[in-house]
Write a protein that holds these residues in place. Structure first.
Motif, mmCIF file in Angstrom:
data_model
loop_
_atom_site.group_PDB
_atom_site.id
_atom_site.type_symbol
_atom_site.label_atom_id
_atom_site.label_comp_id
_atom_site.label_asym_id
_atom_site.label_seq_id
_atom_site.Cartn_x
_atom_site.Cartn_y
_atom_site.Cartn_z
ATOM 1 N N ASN A 8 105.837 23.494 65.664
ATOM 2 C CA ASN A 8 106.244 24.605 64.803
ATOM 3 C C ASN A 8 105.925 24.354 63.329
ATOM 4 O OD1 ASN A 8 107.899 26.511 66.696
ATOM 5 N ND2 ASN A 8 108.507 24.432 67.225
ATOM 6 N N ARG A 9 104.943 23.496 63.078
ATOM 7 C CA ARG A 9 104.616 23.130 61.692
ATOM 8 C C ARG A 9 104.272 24.362 60.851
ATOM 9 N NH1 ARG A 9 101.578 17.930 61.237
ATOM 10 N NH2 ARG A 9 103.603 17.460 61.832
ATOM 11 N N HIS A 10 103.532 25.292 61.427
ATOM 12 C CA HIS A 10 103.146 26.488 60.664
ATOM 13 C C HIS A 10 104.386 27.263 60.222
ATOM 14 C CE1 HIS A 10 100.938 29.973 59.337
ATOM 15 N NE2 HIS A 10 101.701 30.732 60.116
ATOM 16 N N ILE A 11 105.307 27.483 61.146
ATOM 17 C CA ILE A 11 106.536 28.219 60.818
ATOM 18 C C ILE A 11 107.354 27.455 59.785
ATOM 19 C CG2 ILE A 11 108.767 28.986 61.747
ATOM 20 C CD1 ILE A 11 107.231 29.650 64.347
ATOM 21 N N GLU A 28 102.324 33.938 62.786
ATOM 22 C CA GLU A 28 101.004 33.422 63.168
ATOM 23 C C GLU A 28 99.886 34.246 62.534
ATOM 24 O OE1 GLU A 28 100.341 30.635 64.720
ATOM 25 O OE2 GLU A 28 102.460 30.204 65.028
ATOM 26 N N LYS A 62 108.266 35.119 64.890
ATOM 27 C CA LYS A 62 107.345 34.017 65.192
ATOM 28 C C LYS A 62 105.922 34.524 65.427
ATOM 29 C CE LYS A 62 108.632 30.416 67.691
ATOM 30 N NZ LYS A 62 109.203 29.585 68.768
ATOM 31 N N PRO A 119 101.585 35.486 56.093
ATOM 32 C CA PRO A 119 102.649 34.711 55.454
ATOM 33 C C PRO A 119 103.988 35.445 55.485
ATOM 34 C CG PRO A 119 100.874 35.211 53.884
ATOM 35 C CD PRO A 119 100.540 35.888 55.170
ATOM 36 N N ASN A 170 106.329 25.333 57.584
ATOM 37 C CA ASN A 170 105.687 25.393 56.273
ATOM 38 C C ASN A 170 105.828 26.781 55.650
ATOM 39 O OD1 ASN A 170 104.563 22.819 55.335
ATOM 40 N ND2 ASN A 170 103.548 22.846 57.320
ATOM 41 N N CYS A 171 105.872 27.816 56.484
ATOM 42 C CA CYS A 171 106.158 29.167 55.971
ATOM 43 C C CYS A 171 107.549 29.196 55.339
ATOM 44 C CB CYS A 171 106.071 30.199 57.087
ATOM 45 S SG CYS A 171 104.396 30.577 57.621
ATOM 46 N N LYS A 210 99.632 17.380 56.718
ATOM 47 C CA LYS A 210 98.612 18.176 57.409
ATOM 48 C C LYS A 210 98.192 17.511 58.725
ATOM 49 C CE LYS A 210 97.706 21.172 53.968
ATOM 50 N NZ LYS A 210 98.978 21.739 53.650
ATOM 51 N N ASP A 213 107.303 27.433 52.035
ATOM 52 C CA ASP A 213 106.643 28.270 51.033
ATOM 53 C C ASP A 213 107.555 29.394 50.556
ATOM 54 O OD1 ASP A 213 104.411 26.706 51.304
ATOM 55 O OD2 ASP A 213 103.350 28.107 52.613
#
Length: 198
Positions: free
Chosen positions: A92-95, A23, A19, A26, A97-98, A162, A101
């Motif tokens: 946890n949107r970033h994680i 941050e 985690k 990628p 989306n990772c 987004k 991807d």
């Protein structure tokens, strides 16, 4: 300390390292060496718990979200479960989306579909009990699949958005739509030959 507890603590340590790294860069650029270096662990420790980074990522999501959702009594606490899920997605949107991807949207949808089978099953059981009927196996399977696809699709849309979502509105709409439509469908199923009265 029992092995299971130690093993779970080690998995959590590896997940925390992942985690932190997510941050900064990628998922595709994160290596096992990066993860073990973050907490001074060794490579053998990583591979004794996970096959690869994707395996660790799936475990992380399962522990933080899916297992928690399964603890809700969905028929009675559906709104609480939705609040938890939407809050988890926002935080946890970033994680997430990772994950999208890295593993691809089809893989994420497949994972959501599988993980939400229990929600549909519990909701259908509650609707059958409320209407005092038993759906035919074929129609029950169809309804489970239909509602799982709708829930997973909506959550996936929120993950990829987004912008922050209006949690209260989504919960109200989803709850109303599912409860009203399920009750109506189950109530009508007997006359349509898709259920038997108990």
């Amino acid at each position: 300390m029992p092995y299971a507890v130690t093993s779970n603590n080690t998995k959590k340590t590896l997940a925390d390292a992942l985690k932190i790294l997510l941050e900064k860069k990628p998922l595709a650029k994160i290596t096992v060496s990066d993860i073990i270096r973050a907490f001074s662990l060794n490579r053998k420790t990583f591979y004794s718990h996970f096959h690869d980074i994707h395996d660790l990522l799936k475990w992380l999501l399962n522990q933080e979200a899916i297992e928690r959702i399964k603890s809700f009594t969905i028929a009675m606490e559906f709104e609480e479960a939705m609040v938890f899920l939407l809050k988890y997605i926002e935080e946890n949107r970033h994680i997430l989306n990772c994950v999208c991807d890295s593993l691809g949207s089809l893989e994420i949808k497949r994972g959501l579909y599988k993980d939400f089978e229990f929600i549909a099953e519990k909701m259908l059981s509650a609707a059958e009990k409320a209407q005092n009927v038993r759906l035919s196996a074929e129609y029950r399977t169809f309804l489970e699949s239909f509602f799982i696809e709708a829930m997973a699709g909506k959550l996936f849309e929120i993950i990829q958005s987004k912008e922050s979502c209006d949690r209260e509105q989504i919960i109200e709409y989803v709850s109303f739509t599912i409860h009203v439509s399920l009750e109506a469908l189950v109530a009508s199923a007997v006359s349509a030959g898709k259920a038997n009265p108990l």
